[in-house]
Scaffold this active site. Sequence first.
Site, PDB file in Angstrom:
ATOM      1  N   ALA A   1       0.851  -1.182   0.000  1.00 48.60           N
ATOM      2  CA  ALA A   1       0.000   0.000   0.000  1.00 48.60           C
ATOM      3  C   ALA A   1       0.890   1.236   0.000  1.00 48.60           C
ATOM      4  CB  ALA A   1      -0.922  -0.017   1.216  1.00 48.60           C
TER       5      ALA A   1
ATOM      6  N   GLU B   1      -1.195  -9.304  -0.056  1.00 53.99           N
ATOM      7  CA  GLU B   1      -2.628  -9.500   0.216  1.00 53.99           C
ATOM      8  C   GLU B   1      -3.429  -9.615  -1.075  1.00 53.99           C
ATOM      9  OE1 GLU B   1      -3.297  -7.341   4.499  1.00 53.99           O
ATOM     10  OE2 GLU B   1      -2.529  -6.105   2.865  1.00 53.99           O
TER      11      GLU B   1
ATOM     12  N   GLU C   1       4.813  -4.818   7.513  1.00 56.16           N
ATOM     13  CA  GLU C   1       4.062  -3.793   8.245  1.00 56.16           C
ATOM     14  C   GLU C   1       4.584  -3.563   9.662  1.00 56.16           C
ATOM     15  OE1 GLU C   1       1.063  -5.118   5.094  1.00 56.16           O
ATOM     16  OE2 GLU C   1       2.714  -5.986   6.246  1.00 56.16           O
TER      17      GLU C   1
ATOM     18  N   GLY D   1       0.275  -4.954   1.110  1.00 61.35           N
ATOM     19  CA  GLY D   1      -0.945  -4.996   0.323  1.00 61.35           C
ATOM     20  C   GLY D   1      -0.786  -5.748  -0.981  1.00 61.35           C
TER      21      GLY D   1
END
Length: 260
Positions: A66, A114, A134, A111
């Site tokens: 992200a 994911e 993260e 992300g």
Amino acid sequence: MEFKNLLIETVDNVATLTVNRSRSLNSLNSEVLGELECALYGLDLNADVRAVVLTGAGERAFVAGADIKEMSAMNAPEAHAFARKGQQVMLLVKRMKKPVIAAVNGYALGGGLELALACDFIYAATTARFGFPEVTLGIMPGFGGTQNLARLIGPNRANEMIFTGRMLDADQARAWGIVNEVFPPEELVAKARETARAIAQVSTLGAGSAKDAIANGLNMGREDGFRYEAALFGVLFATEDQREGMGAFVEKRRAVFTGK
């Protein structure tokens, strides 16, 4: 469909969806998530598309995560809304009627991992790297990573990856059950498309119902899963694809499925 941050190419009933922000290593910001949501809905409704290959532009990254620059300015309510938006996209991939193959050509971090985990299975280049960094940023996965990774490889290995932020190379990811196959970078997308074309030749109703049974069955007890499977199995016997498939078998010819 045309998008600022995505490319879509459809050949032989296979759509290749490319996240196209190579200057930012294809990172996911709110704009990209919105475009992905729109594109995925459109592909799911498009009868000419029977399978999807999802990849990233350039040689360095599938999706590197992200967008940290965008996230760094968020407060707690904004971060919660951003996580829910990302989760909505991941669930959309999971719920699509068409099989989706991730072709991971480089970094799949945060992300990006994911997004790959939301797909039905993953092919990787030898140069691919997988991880959830993260915790090194003071946060945790927020787009479904804690749930999908633990369901795929079990909580112990998921805990190790998420708690340490360590990266796995393609061979390690395959050994851990994250990746199905590993290919040279120059062969990756072609191999993913080859498999997608094979999927596109079978009944999309049959494959889509099987995807539904697998995904939802994981959240049920075994006996409930069996009942759900039997219900979907029965529904398929009211379709033209079932009549065509079994008729072609009896008549010793190649079936031509229409998705009806």
